[in-house]
Design a protein around this motif. Structure first.
Motif, PDB file in Angstrom:
ATOM      1  N   LYS A  36      -8.684  97.101  46.755  1.00  0.00           N
ATOM      2  CA  LYS A  36      -7.717  96.375  47.573  1.00  0.00           C
ATOM      3  C   LYS A  36      -8.074  94.889  47.609  1.00  0.00           C
ATOM      4  CE  LYS A  36      -7.023 100.256  50.786  1.00  0.00           C
ATOM      5  NZ  LYS A  36      -7.118 100.680  52.215  1.00  0.00           N
ATOM      6  N   LYS A  38      -7.618  91.764  50.342  1.00  0.00           N
ATOM      7  CA  LYS A  38      -7.226  91.407  51.697  1.00  0.00           C
ATOM      8  C   LYS A  38      -7.619  89.964  51.989  1.00  0.00           C
ATOM      9  CE  LYS A  38      -5.707  95.499  53.025  1.00  0.00           C
ATOM     10  NZ  LYS A  38      -4.300  95.748  53.441  1.00  0.00           N
ATOM     11  N   LEU A  40      -9.261  87.318  54.062  1.00  0.00           N
ATOM     12  CA  LEU A  40     -10.297  87.130  55.067  1.00  0.00           C
ATOM     13  C   LEU A  40     -10.270  85.670  55.525  1.00  0.00           C
ATOM     14  CD1 LEU A  40     -13.178  89.179  53.377  1.00  0.00           C
ATOM     15  CD2 LEU A  40     -11.371  89.980  54.917  1.00  0.00           C
ATOM     16  N   GLU A  44      -8.824  85.308  49.924  1.00  0.00           N
ATOM     17  CA  GLU A  44      -8.551  86.694  49.543  1.00  0.00           C
ATOM     18  C   GLU A  44      -9.761  87.313  48.847  1.00  0.00           C
ATOM     19  OE1 GLU A  44      -3.750  86.827  48.916  1.00  0.00           O
ATOM     20  OE2 GLU A  44      -4.965  86.116  47.238  1.00  0.00           O
ATOM     21  N   TYR A  46     -11.427  90.848  47.005  1.00  0.00           N
ATOM     22  CA  TYR A  46     -11.241  92.169  46.408  1.00  0.00           C
ATOM     23  C   TYR A  46     -12.413  93.064  46.793  1.00  0.00           C
ATOM     24  CZ  TYR A  46     -11.096  95.951  43.012  1.00  0.00           C
ATOM     25  OH  TYR A  46     -11.074  97.195  42.439  1.00  0.00           O
ATOM     26  N   TYR A  88     -17.674  94.653  46.452  1.00  0.00           N
ATOM     27  CA  TYR A  88     -16.666  93.592  46.593  1.00  0.00           C
ATOM     28  C   TYR A  88     -17.025  92.433  45.688  1.00  0.00           C
ATOM     29  CZ  TYR A  88     -20.009  91.041  49.563  1.00  0.00           C
ATOM     30  OH  TYR A  88     -21.111  90.376  50.043  1.00  0.00           O
ATOM     31  N   SER A  96     -11.408  88.289  43.396  1.00  0.00           N
ATOM     32  CA  SER A  96     -11.341  87.521  44.642  1.00  0.00           C
ATOM     33  C   SER A  96     -10.855  86.100  44.358  1.00  0.00           C
ATOM     34  CB  SER A  96     -12.712  87.473  45.330  1.00  0.00           C
ATOM     35  OG  SER A  96     -13.040  88.722  45.890  1.00  0.00           O
ATOM     36  N   LEU A 118     -13.188  93.883  58.949  1.00  0.00           N
ATOM     37  CA  LEU A 118     -11.894  94.381  58.458  1.00  0.00           C
ATOM     38  C   LEU A 118     -11.909  95.895  58.302  1.00  0.00           C
ATOM     39  CD1 LEU A 118      -9.043  93.747  57.135  1.00  0.00           C
ATOM     40  CD2 LEU A 118     -10.276  93.792  54.951  1.00  0.00           C
ATOM     41  N   GLU A 119     -12.991  96.419  57.738  1.00  0.00           N
ATOM     42  CA  GLU A 119     -13.094  97.855  57.476  1.00  0.00           C
ATOM     43  C   GLU A 119     -13.665  98.636  58.661  1.00  0.00           C
ATOM     44  OE1 GLU A 119     -12.124  99.692  54.298  1.00  0.00           O
ATOM     45  OE2 GLU A 119     -10.874  97.967  54.855  1.00  0.00           O
TER      46      GLU A 119
END
Length: 304
Positions: A36, A38, A40, A44, A46, A88, A96, A118-119
């Motif tokens: 994904k 997202k 932050l 962004e 990955y 990541y 990213s 986030l997670e």
């Protein structure tokens, strides 16, 4: 005379022009990836979960010039040990976003904290840091010792200055250093990648993945920013703080590593005498993917 000036300006513009012509991260590449992306606080990012849906969390932090693909073989082994594995990409690597700003300790720790928030990960973590990632996780563990239950360092940076010769010159000189770095470092890195083409690897097509990374816009400026930021400083203070907490630390080194000198082992032993250390015979700097089974055996042994 004018043509001389024009020619000189053209030569000066070559590295920046090449950098501008490199491709960015496409929406299709991100869409085709298993993870994904997202947004932050800094840009962004990955990330990807691997392994079982339940189990203790292992966070794997990659190095200076690789991205999260370097963990693909290791992650399978960690999953067999029961870990939920989170990988990541640092900013400017992999999928990213390439963002501006100095890539110092605060920069990397902020990205990692943002991702954990986030997670919704609030359990104590097993953290693995490879090369520059070893410095990242050391800073994280020193700041948030209660969030880490074991630190696993694979050929970690932070004990010695890894920038030597031409790279040190480009790191230390503003403006002209940027120009020189963009001019010479791509050749140095690609030469190193070609030299490793015949090595065994637990990551399929890793040589192609490494070469593809060098064609990505923002990649080389991110590396230079990391050299000028996080990697400019040793992690002595952080390891002294970690040692004071009693946090279990395992450091795994490659006997033939030509990037992180084996003398780094002695520096870590001085800063953290309780740290468990092991050297893998015949392994170079790519031990994470070239000697995956031996690395996993060392991790298993450290767990008792």
């Amino acid at each position: 005379m004018i043509w001389v000036v024009v020619l000189a300006l053209g030569v000066i513009a070559i590295p920046q022009t090449i950098e501008w012509m490199r491709h960015g991260v496409s929406a299709k590449r991100r869409a085709d990836s298993p993870g994904k992306v997202k947004l932050l606080s800094q840009g962004e990012t990955y990330y990807e979960w691997l392994g079982p849906e339940r189990g203790p969390v292992a966070v794997c932090v990659h190095g200076l010039s690789t991205s999260s693909y370097v963990w693909r073989g290791m992650a399978k082994g960690l999953a067999l040990l029961g870990f939920r594995v989170l990988v990541y990409d640092h900013y400017g690597r992999g999928l990213s976003e390439a963002v501006s700003g100095k890539q110092d300790a605060d920069f990397f720790v902020t990205q990692l904290v943002d991702l954990l928030v986030l997670e919704k990960i609030d359990e104590p973590l097993t953290m693995l840091g490879y090369s520059m990632g070893g410095a990242v996780v050391a800073h994280f563990a020193a700041r948030y010792p209660g969030k880490v239950k074991q630190l696993i360092l694979l050929a970690p940076a932070g004990m010695h200055d890894i920038a030597g010769g031409k790279i040190k010159m480009t790191r230390d000189w503003p403006v002209i250093g940027d120009w020189l770095f963009l001019l010479i470092y791509p050749f140095i890195l690609r030469k190193g990648i070609r030299a490793e083409a015949g090595l065994p690897s637990s990551v399929e097509d890793i040589n192609a993945l490494q070469h593809a990374e060098t064609d990505r816009r923002g990649y080389f400026p991110a590396i230079l920013s990391s050299l000028r930021g996080l990697l400019r400083h040793k992690t002595k203070e952080q390891h002294l703080a970690i040692a004071a907490t009693g946090l279990p630390v395992l450091a795994i080194w490659g006997e033939d590593d030509d990037v992180i000198p084996l003398a780094s082992k002695d520096a870590l032993a001085e800063w953290h005498p309780q740290a468990q250390q092991t050297v893998i015979p015949g392994a170079g700097h790519g031990l994470t993917h070239t000697h995956t089974d031996q690395v996993l055996d060392a991790i298993k042994a450290s767990r008792g």
